[in-house]
Design a protein around this motif. Structure first.
Motif, mmCIF file in Angstrom:
data_model
loop_
_atom_site.group_PDB
_atom_site.id
_atom_site.type_symbol
_atom_site.label_atom_id
_atom_site.label_comp_id
_atom_site.label_asym_id
_atom_site.label_seq_id
_atom_site.Cartn_x
_atom_site.Cartn_y
_atom_site.Cartn_z
ATOM 1 N N VAL A 129 -9.322 31.749 8.904
ATOM 2 C CA VAL A 129 -8.955 32.815 7.965
ATOM 3 C C VAL A 129 -8.046 32.320 6.847
ATOM 4 C CG1 VAL A 129 -7.812 35.054 7.757
ATOM 5 C CG2 VAL A 129 -9.207 34.555 9.766
ATOM 6 N N ASP A 130 -7.053 31.499 7.203
ATOM 7 C CA ASP A 130 -6.066 31.085 6.197
ATOM 8 C C ASP A 130 -6.321 29.665 5.689
ATOM 9 O OD1 ASP A 130 -5.394 30.032 8.638
ATOM 10 O OD2 ASP A 130 -3.247 30.407 8.481
ATOM 11 N N LEU A 131 -7.590 29.269 5.673
ATOM 12 C CA LEU A 131 -7.934 27.956 5.117
ATOM 13 C C LEU A 131 -8.999 28.118 4.035
ATOM 14 C CD1 LEU A 131 -7.467 24.884 5.295
ATOM 15 C CD2 LEU A 131 -9.350 24.782 6.924
ATOM 16 N N PRO A 132 -8.560 28.363 2.791
ATOM 17 C CA PRO A 132 -9.534 28.464 1.700
ATOM 18 C C PRO A 132 -10.132 27.089 1.401
ATOM 19 C CG PRO A 132 -7.295 28.643 0.843
ATOM 20 C CD PRO A 132 -7.181 28.552 2.333
ATOM 21 N N PRO A 133 -11.293 27.045 0.718
ATOM 22 C CA PRO A 133 -11.956 25.764 0.477
ATOM 23 C C PRO A 133 -11.078 24.746 -0.247
ATOM 24 C CG PRO A 133 -13.143 27.584 -0.599
ATOM 25 C CD PRO A 133 -12.064 28.184 0.213
ATOM 26 N N GLU A 134 -10.149 25.225 -1.088
ATOM 27 C CA GLU A 134 -9.271 24.304 -1.821
ATOM 28 C C GLU A 134 -8.470 23.402 -0.879
ATOM 29 O OE1 GLU A 134 -9.658 27.433 -2.457
ATOM 30 O OE2 GLU A 134 -9.796 27.773 -4.620
ATOM 31 N N GLU A 135 -8.100 23.935 0.270
ATOM 32 C CA GLU A 135 -7.296 23.153 1.214
ATOM 33 C C GLU A 135 -8.141 22.662 2.379
ATOM 34 O OE1 GLU A 135 -4.196 22.370 0.720
ATOM 35 O OE2 GLU A 135 -3.402 23.861 -0.679
ATOM 36 N N GLY A 136 -9.408 23.087 2.420
ATOM 37 C CA GLY A 136 -10.174 22.910 3.654
ATOM 38 C C GLY A 136 -11.204 21.807 3.644
ATOM 39 N N SER A 137 -11.256 20.984 2.580
ATOM 40 C CA SER A 137 -12.379 20.046 2.495
ATOM 41 C C SER A 137 -12.378 19.027 3.628
ATOM 42 C CB SER A 137 -12.384 19.348 1.134
ATOM 43 O OG SER A 137 -11.129 18.791 0.876
ATOM 44 N N GLU A 138 -11.197 18.576 4.040
ATOM 45 C CA GLU A 138 -11.131 17.566 5.094
ATOM 46 C C GLU A 138 -11.675 18.123 6.414
ATOM 47 O OE1 GLU A 138 -7.133 16.225 5.904
ATOM 48 O OE2 GLU A 138 -7.805 15.048 7.638
ATOM 49 N N CYS A 139 -11.207 19.314 6.751
ATOM 50 C CA CYS A 139 -11.632 19.929 8.011
ATOM 51 C C CYS A 139 -13.127 20.254 7.959
ATOM 52 C CB CYS A 139 -10.798 21.186 8.257
ATOM 53 S SG CYS A 139 -10.951 21.829 9.922
ATOM 54 N N SER A 140 -13.586 20.815 6.840
ATOM 55 C CA SER A 140 -14.998 21.174 6.706
ATOM 56 C C SER A 140 -15.902 19.962 6.855
ATOM 57 C CB SER A 140 -15.267 21.800 5.336
ATOM 58 O OG SER A 140 -14.599 23.019 5.226
ATOM 59 N N ALA A 141 -15.501 18.845 6.249
ATOM 60 C CA ALA A 141 -16.327 17.638 6.300
ATOM 61 C C ALA A 141 -16.478 17.159 7.741
ATOM 62 C CB ALA A 141 -15.706 16.545 5.431
ATOM 63 N N LEU A 142 -15.393 17.198 8.499
ATOM 64 C CA LEU A 142 -15.454 16.769 9.905
ATOM 65 C C LEU A 142 -16.376 17.682 10.712
ATOM 66 C CD1 LEU A 142 -11.663 15.987 10.352
ATOM 67 C CD2 LEU A 142 -13.521 14.326 10.608
ATOM 68 N N LEU A 143 -16.323 18.983 10.412
ATOM 69 C CA LEU A 143 -17.179 19.932 11.139
ATOM 70 C C LEU A 143 -18.648 19.715 10.766
ATOM 71 C CD1 LEU A 143 -15.034 23.189 10.817
ATOM 72 C CD2 LEU A 143 -15.368 21.811 12.886
ATOM 73 N N LYS A 144 -18.910 19.629 9.453
ATOM 74 C CA LYS A 144 -20.292 19.468 8.990
ATOM 75 C C LYS A 144 -20.932 18.201 9.566
ATOM 76 C CE LYS A 144 -20.588 22.125 4.713
ATOM 77 N NZ LYS A 144 -20.603 22.097 3.243
ATOM 78 N N ALA A 145 -20.122 17.137 9.634
ATOM 79 C CA ALA A 145 -20.644 15.873 10.168
ATOM 80 C C ALA A 145 -21.102 16.028 11.618
ATOM 81 C CB ALA A 145 -19.582 14.781 10.067
ATOM 82 N N ARG A 146 -20.613 17.052 12.276
ATOM 83 C CA ARG A 146 -20.993 17.285 13.678
ATOM 84 C C ARG A 146 -21.952 18.467 13.812
ATOM 85 N NH1 ARG A 146 -16.529 14.957 12.924
ATOM 86 N NH2 ARG A 146 -15.614 13.437 14.368
ATOM 87 N N GLY A 147 -22.511 18.885 12.696
ATOM 88 C CA GLY A 147 -23.501 19.969 12.738
ATOM 89 C C GLY A 147 -22.897 21.351 12.939
ATOM 90 N N ILE A 148 -21.602 21.474 12.654
ATOM 91 C CA ILE A 148 -20.942 22.778 12.804
ATOM 92 C C ILE A 148 -20.736 23.388 11.417
ATOM 93 C CG2 ILE A 148 -18.860 23.959 13.631
ATOM 94 C CD1 ILE A 148 -18.548 21.544 15.607
ATOM 95 N N ASP A 149 -21.091 24.663 11.262
ATOM 96 C CA ASP A 149 -20.990 25.317 9.959
ATOM 97 C C ASP A 149 -19.568 25.796 9.685
ATOM 98 O OD1 ASP A 149 -23.745 25.215 9.143
ATOM 99 O OD2 ASP A 149 -24.180 26.748 10.658
#
Lengths: 267, 400
Positions: A129-149
């Motif tokens: 909830v409190d992670l907008p894309p501006e701050e979230g690229s690192e976390c998102s990349a790790l998730l995407k690399a593992r097939g998690i949306d």
């Protein structure tokens, strides 16, 4: 294709809308959660959003706040939430499960450890909830690399620019917060939602699930007509809260409500 | 020095700290606020209006008082007190609320909300809201409502609605959660006046800029009184607004040591304290990354301090950065030690400090004797003790 993407694709083919219940992991007790998840699948839900309890749920209304407090009183945590999903997966490897919560428990675990643990638990999506894309690229990349949306929010006051940002940053679906307010608020306006959805759909092909303020079959049906799915949370958790001394009754009332919404959506 | 301090970056980062960690509904109002702030902070007309209010309404400049008797008694550095306790409403908090309320007015907002711990920020907000004719709602933890009832009454007198927050630990952090929920619901007409240097960008930088009047004045006054810069600065740190207000104008003056004093409550070793910089870890809460008091699962831990204003599990992200870079030193003072500071200043100088500021006094009592008589130590006396009379009388077994 991710489980979430194929679920929404399948629904779109048959012209159906996604029913997405939200419950808080470990509320009212840890052993309530997994049987409840299975029962909800049986009742016809398409995706399950599982709330990670947090001490300071800033975007949530009083109902979900209290659910977090009850779960935390039973020492529920992100780690134990993931264990519940592992247990759920023993007999259900089809239903997408999305974790929804706040960033600090994920920070405390560490982004990479969390991404690995989420993959082991076969989680499909994560909405922080409190992670907008501006701050979230690192976390998102790790998730995407593992097939998690990574799933992001849009709100009534989101600009076109932000819709485009979420389209790029997110996958699986976009969670549209249907009103300015906290979860479970009571001032949902269908026409406003409809107009906003048109604006959003002009900038993204991701499915849109609509939540915050959906209380019953009637609202759910009206809302679902303008989006691709509805999220219902506080109304379910209210059933838990009303039956704290009788979890079976809580479960029964939750299923009744979900069945009535399923029917309304499919009509 | 050509490497002038210029934090934060344009997205509000102080190194790894700060930033904007909020739900999507708050992104547009935060962007709107940031744009308005950047515009007006460089607008001579706005600055002139602010300066006028600070002079005639707040009563600035506040004196830099040489506590000669106490300095002699402690036998070390010359102690100077920056008298923020003499401001209108009794603390430094009004420097910031005047600034933010003038901004709210220019942005056309008609409703002001605030969170408060000790009630000083709530009173300072209710005060300026009354003067500008703005609707005002103050969120305050139910525990704090009980222990700071005098300030609750003051806010009500000033026309504010005080909402007692019953969720979580019922203290400052829960008041902040509730204020954020209000803001999310009423974003169109509401301005959220955060009282400390925490929250999402631009709050930490904006509140610092409004509070840095403290340090700017102190620097000038110190040079006037002693002919040179001070050797050390001491201020208490809860969220850290009075400390950053004093420190900020001195950051590039490498010879000036800075000490931020956190509340150790029953003692850091007991776990019952409010000292995230001394004993916490980095995490994300209330819109920014900073040092927090949280457990291994990332859940926020309840804090403890005799002073409601320091009873907060986080701290401004700029302090986190100043700690990591070593520019400032963060220490802690227990409840018992703070009381010694409280009585010392009261009896040696005839000035009753707030319990928050008493933490700074107590640390100065340790620091001053280690310094020489020709050195200068400035303590930020951030607030007066009137609001704490009931707490103190109760501790002494006296019924008022």
């Amino acid at each position: 294709m991710s489980r979430l993407a194929s679920t929404f694709e399948e629904l779109a083919k048959t012209g159906r809308k996604a029913l997405i219940p939200f419950i808080t992991a470990g509320d009212p007790t840890p052993n309530f959660t997994v049987p409840m998840m299975h029962a909800m699948v049986k009742a016809g839900v398409d995706v399950i959003e599982l709330g990670i309890p947090f001490s300071d749920p800033m975007a949530d209304g009083p109902v979900i706040q209290r659910a977090s407090e009850r779960a935390l009183a039973h020492k529920m945590s992100l780690r134990r939430t993931l264990e519940l999903v592992i247990e759920f997966r023993k007999t259900d490897d089809k239903t997408p499960v999305v974790l929804m919560g706040y960033l600090n428990p994920i920070e405390a675990m560490g982004y990479e450890d969390f991404a690995n643990a989420a993959q082991r638990a076969d989680i499909d999506g994560v909405l922080t909830v409190d992670l907008p894309p501006e701050e979230g690229s690192e976390c998102s990349a790790l998730l995407k690399a593992r097939g998690i949306d990574p799933i992001f929010l849009l709100a009534p006051n989101s600009t076109d620019e932000r819709v485009q940002k979420m389209d790029l940053a997110g996958s699986g679906y976009i969670y549209y917060v249907s009103l300015k307010g906290v979860t479970g608020a009571g001032h949902l306006n269908i026409t406003d939602v409809e107009n906003k959805l048109k604006q959003i759909k002009a900038h993204t092909n991701l499915p849109i699930a609509i939540g915050f303020g959906v209380k019953d079959a009637q609202t759910a049906q009206a809302i679902a007509n303008v989006g691709d799915g509805v999220v219902i949370g506080s109304a379910l958790i209210s059933k838990v809260e009303a039956n704290l001394d009788n979890p079976e009754q809580a479960s029964k009332e939750i299923i009744e409500l979900l069945v009535s919404i399923r029917q309304a959506l499919d009509n | 020095m050509n490497n002038k301090y210029n934090m934060p970056d344009d997205r509000g980062h102080f190194g790894p700290y700060g930033g904007i960690f909020v739900a999507e509904t708050l992104m547009p109002p935060i962007q709107e606020l940031n744009e308005a702030y950047q515009r007006y902070i460089n607008d001579p007309e706005f600055i002139a209006e602010l300066d006028k209010d600070l002079k005639y309404y707040v009563g600035r400049p506040s004196p830099l008082y040489h506590a000669e008797r106490w300095s002699r008694e402690l036998g070390g550095a010359q102690i100077y007190l920056k008298r923020e306790d003499l401001n209108h409403t009794g603390s430094h908090k009004i420097n910031n609320t005047v600034g933010q309320a003038l901004l709210a007015k220019r942005m056309g907002k008609t409703r002001i909300i605030a969170e408060t711990g000790a009630g000083q920020h709530g009173v300072a907000t209710a005060t300026i809201a009354a003067r500008l004719g703005l609707e005002c709602v103050v969120y305050m933890g139910a525990v704090d409502v009980a222990r700071q009832s005098l300030n609750v009454y003051r806010m009500k007198l000033l026309g504010a609605k005080v909402v007692a927050v019953e969720s979580g630990s019922k203290t400052l952090k829960d008041a902040l959660n509730e204020a954020l929920r209000d803001w999310v619901t009423n974003v169109d007409n509401t301005f959220y006046i955060i009282g400390t240097v925490a929250g999402p960008h631009p709050y930490p930088a904006m509140v610092r800029d409004f509070q840095s009047i403290i340090g700017r004045e102190a620097k000038e006054q110190c040079i006037e009184a002693t002919g040179r810069l001070p050797d050390a600065l001491v201020a208490c740190v809860g969220g850290g607004s009075n400390a950053i207000g004093l420190f900020y104008p001195f950051i590039d003056d490498a010879s000036v040591k800075m000490y931020g004093v956190e509340a150790a409550g029953d003692g850091v070793a007991t776990g019952r304290h409010s000292a995230p910089l001394c004993a916490g870890r980095p995490g994300v809460l209330h819109g920014n990354r900073t040092y927090l008091m949280c457990d291994d699962d990332g859940e926020i831990i309840e804090t403890h301090s005799i002073s409601a204003g320091l009873d907060y599990p986080g701290v401004g992200p700029e302090h986190a950065w100043l700690k990591d870079t070593g520019r400032a030193t963060y220490v802690n003072i227990t409840d018992t030690e703070a009381l010694e500071g409280f009585y010392a200043l009261t009896r040696m100088e005839g000035i009753i400090p707030a319990l928050e500021s008493s933490h700074a006094m107590a640390y100065a009592m340790k620091l001053a004797p280690t310094m020489s008589k020709d050195e200068t130590l400035i303590i930020n006396l951030s607030g007066r003790g009137d609001k704490d009379m009931q707490t103190m009388a109760k501790r002494e077994g006296i019924e008022l």
